[in-house]
Enzyme design. Structure first.
Site, PDB file in Angstrom:
ATOM      1  N   ASP A   9       0.869  -1.195   0.000  1.00  0.00           N
ATOM      2  CA  ASP A   9       0.000   0.000   0.000  1.00  0.00           C
ATOM      3  C   ASP A   9       0.893   1.230   0.000  1.00  0.00           C
ATOM      4  O   ASP A   9       2.110   1.132   0.223  1.00  0.00           O
ATOM      5  CB  ASP A   9      -0.918   0.000   1.230  1.00  0.00           C
ATOM      6  CG  ASP A   9      -1.883   1.191   1.248  1.00  0.00           C
ATOM      7  OD1 ASP A   9      -2.362   1.601   0.169  1.00  0.00           O
ATOM      8  OD2 ASP A   9      -2.147   1.735   2.337  1.00  0.00           O
ATOM      9  N   SER A  10       0.285   2.395  -0.201  1.00  0.00           N
ATOM     10  CA  SER A  10       1.046   3.644  -0.107  1.00  0.00           C
ATOM     11  C   SER A  10       1.558   3.843   1.324  1.00  0.00           C
ATOM     12  O   SER A  10       2.655   4.356   1.525  1.00  0.00           O
ATOM     13  CB  SER A  10       0.150   4.828  -0.501  1.00  0.00           C
ATOM     14  OG  SER A  10      -1.030   4.820   0.278  1.00  0.00           O
ATOM     15  N   GLY A  42      -3.772   9.217  -3.439  1.00  0.00           N
ATOM     16  CA  GLY A  42      -5.116   9.589  -3.904  1.00  0.00           C
ATOM     17  C   GLY A  42      -5.204  10.895  -4.650  1.00  0.00           C
ATOM     18  O   GLY A  42      -6.206  11.169  -5.314  1.00  0.00           O
ATOM     19  N   CYS A  73      -4.545  -1.536  -1.981  1.00  0.00           N
ATOM     20  CA  CYS A  73      -4.762  -0.108  -2.214  1.00  0.00           C
ATOM     21  C   CYS A  73      -5.763   0.037  -3.356  1.00  0.00           C
ATOM     22  O   CYS A  73      -5.479  -0.401  -4.481  1.00  0.00           O
ATOM     23  CB  CYS A  73      -3.429   0.554  -2.583  1.00  0.00           C
ATOM     24  SG  CYS A  73      -3.588   2.302  -3.017  1.00  0.00           S
ATOM     25  N   ASN A  74      -6.915   0.617  -3.052  1.00  0.00           N
ATOM     26  CA  ASN A  74      -7.944   0.808  -4.079  1.00  0.00           C
ATOM     27  C   ASN A  74      -7.494   1.819  -5.129  1.00  0.00           C
ATOM     28  O   ASN A  74      -7.748   1.646  -6.319  1.00  0.00           O
ATOM     29  CB  ASN A  74      -9.233   1.343  -3.438  1.00  0.00           C
ATOM     30  CG  ASN A  74      -9.880   0.357  -2.489  1.00  0.00           C
ATOM     31  OD1 ASN A  74     -10.836  -0.315  -2.844  1.00  0.00           O
ATOM     32  ND2 ASN A  74      -9.371   0.253  -1.269  1.00  0.00           N
ATOM     33  N   GLU A 151      -3.297   7.557   9.263  1.00  0.00           N
ATOM     34  CA  GLU A 151      -1.847   7.459   9.495  1.00  0.00           C
ATOM     35  C   GLU A 151      -1.515   8.020  10.878  1.00  0.00           C
ATOM     36  O   GLU A 151      -0.737   7.437  11.635  1.00  0.00           O
ATOM     37  CB  GLU A 151      -1.079   8.261   8.428  1.00  0.00           C
ATOM     38  CG  GLU A 151      -1.155   7.690   7.023  1.00  0.00           C
ATOM     39  CD  GLU A 151      -0.168   6.549   6.762  1.00  0.00           C
ATOM     40  OE1 GLU A 151       0.888   6.514   7.404  1.00  0.00           O
ATOM     41  OE2 GLU A 151      -0.481   5.688   5.913  1.00  0.00           O
ATOM     42  N   CYS A 184     -11.206   2.626   0.551  1.00  0.00           N
ATOM     43  CA  CYS A 184      -9.787   2.952   0.744  1.00  0.00           C
ATOM     44  C   CYS A 184      -9.341   2.111   1.931  1.00  0.00           C
ATOM     45  O   CYS A 184     -10.032   2.085   2.962  1.00  0.00           O
ATOM     46  CB  CYS A 184      -9.617   4.439   1.055  1.00  0.00           C
ATOM     47  SG  CYS A 184      -7.944   4.869   1.599  1.00  0.00           S
ATOM     48  N   HIS A 186      -7.193   2.488   4.081  1.00  0.00           N
ATOM     49  CA  HIS A 186      -6.927   3.210   5.327  1.00  0.00           C
ATOM     50  C   HIS A 186      -8.187   3.309   6.208  1.00  0.00           C
ATOM     51  O   HIS A 186      -8.073   3.461   7.424  1.00  0.00           O
ATOM     52  CB  HIS A 186      -6.443   4.640   5.036  1.00  0.00           C
ATOM     53  CG  HIS A 186      -4.987   4.741   4.711  1.00  0.00           C
ATOM     54  ND1 HIS A 186      -4.460   4.348   3.506  1.00  0.00           N
ATOM     55  CD2 HIS A 186      -3.933   5.189   5.451  1.00  0.00           C
ATOM     56  CE1 HIS A 186      -3.145   4.563   3.507  1.00  0.00           C
ATOM     57  NE2 HIS A 186      -2.797   5.071   4.682  1.00  0.00           N
TER      58      HIS A 186
HETATM   59  N1  DGL Z   1      -4.907   3.078   1.029  1.00  0.00           N
HETATM   60  C1  DGL Z   1      -5.081   3.600  -0.291  1.00  0.00           C
HETATM   61  C2  DGL Z   1      -6.367   3.128  -0.940  1.00  0.00           C
HETATM   62  O1  DGL Z   1      -6.893   2.086  -0.606  1.00  0.00           O
HETATM   63  C3  DGL Z   1      -4.947   5.071  -0.574  1.00  0.00           C
HETATM   64  C4  DGL Z   1      -4.256   5.999   0.311  1.00  0.00           C
HETATM   65  C5  DGL Z   1      -3.572   7.138  -0.413  1.00  0.00           C
HETATM   66  O2  DGL Z   1      -4.226   8.087  -0.887  1.00  0.00           O
HETATM   67  O3  DGL Z   1      -2.354   7.032  -0.506  1.00  0.00           O
HETATM   68  O4  DGL Z   1      -6.881   3.770  -1.832  1.00  0.00           O
END
Ligand code: DGL
Length: 258
Positions: A9-10, A42, A73-74, A151, A184, A186
């Site tokens: 993931d990011s 994002g 990560c979506n 985060e 997402c 997160h």
């Molecule tokens: N966790 C990521 C997702 O599922 C995105 C987070 C980001 O914007 O970096 O989209």
């Protein structure tokens, strides 16, 4: 030699799928990798993100020797899955918003999609909605601020109710909405805070069970877990090491220079 399962993931969002993965694959060795030097994804341009995913996931696959890559990560999956599958030699499991189960669950036929601004506006998301939720009204809420909020909270910060309420405002204003897709990775980490800021009737749906089930199908062979799992990050530091330790991962090693 079969390798571990690599979760990417990011940032720390992909950790939200770890409990389901460990339930479905209890003895599999996992490696968690994140591109925290470039968080958030994002709000990045599509071209930048495809190139970055190829570079960083390519490096993480090589460094981990994994047998499967789970893109947790979506934002990245709804854009770069084809490019990754074309480039990488290992199977790739993606993460996309759980529109299908949410539509199946909704009684009012009005669902919400809470995701990054990139994910809510992708054509992949439009296709998911027309395929699986054509008879539902879908209210989309771009909530990039919740990525940083997750985060911060995971690293031990106090939740900021104003940030959470304001991100949810477009959904809170909908009287008949009964189901919200956490699109997402997160956001499940904020589950209790989101639930507290939404009406009681609203159910939250995420993709973690589906990802774990799919990984179990795809991971024909994988390395067995011995002790703590490994992690990699583009900006390893003590704060991230503490968050990863709470999910039973070792302190991160450097993944490509950012
Ligand atoms: N966790 C990521 C997702 O599922 C995105 C987070 C980001 O914007 O970096 O989209």
């Amino acid at each position: 030699m079969p390798g571990p399962i690599l979760i990417f993931d990011s940032g720390v969002g992909g950790l939200s799928v770890i409990p389901a993965l460990r339930r479905y694959l209890p003895d599999a060795a996992l490696v968690y990798a994140c591109d925290n030097a470039m968080l958030p994804y994002g709000t990045r341009s599509d071209d930048w993100l495809v190139q970055r995913m190829l570079a960083v996931c390519g490096a993480a696959v090589a460094a981990s020797g994994c047998s499967v890559l789970v893109v947790a990560c979506n934002t990245a999956s709804t854009l770069a899955l084809d490019a990754l599958r074309h480039r990488l030699s290992v199977p790739v499991v993606g993460t996309v918003p759980a529109i299908k189960p949410a539509a199946a669950m909704s009684e009012s036929r009005h669902i919400g999609l809470l995701a990054t601004s990139a994910t809510v506006s992708r054509s992949y998301t439009d296709r998911l909605i027309s395929e699986f939720a054509a008879d539902c009204r879908v209210t989309r809420a771009a909530a990039d601020s919740l990525v940083q909020e997750a985060e911060r909270i995971l690293a031990g910060g106090a939740p900021d109710p104003a940030v959470i309420r304001s991100a949810l405002e477009p959904l809170r204003a909908q009287a008949d909405l009964d189901t919200v897709v956490l699109g997402c990775t997160h956001f499940p980490l904020l589950g209790e805070h989101l639930a507290a800021a939404l009406p009681r009737r609203v159910r939250l749906v995420d993709s973690s069970e589906a990802i774990a089930r799919r990984t179990l199908q795809v991971a024909a062979a994988y390395a067995r877990r011995v002790g703590r799992d490994r992690s990699l990050a583009t900006a390893p530091d003590a704060r991230l090491a503490r968050v990863l330790a709470a999910f039973d991962f070792d302190a991160p090693s450097q993944l490509i220079a950012s």
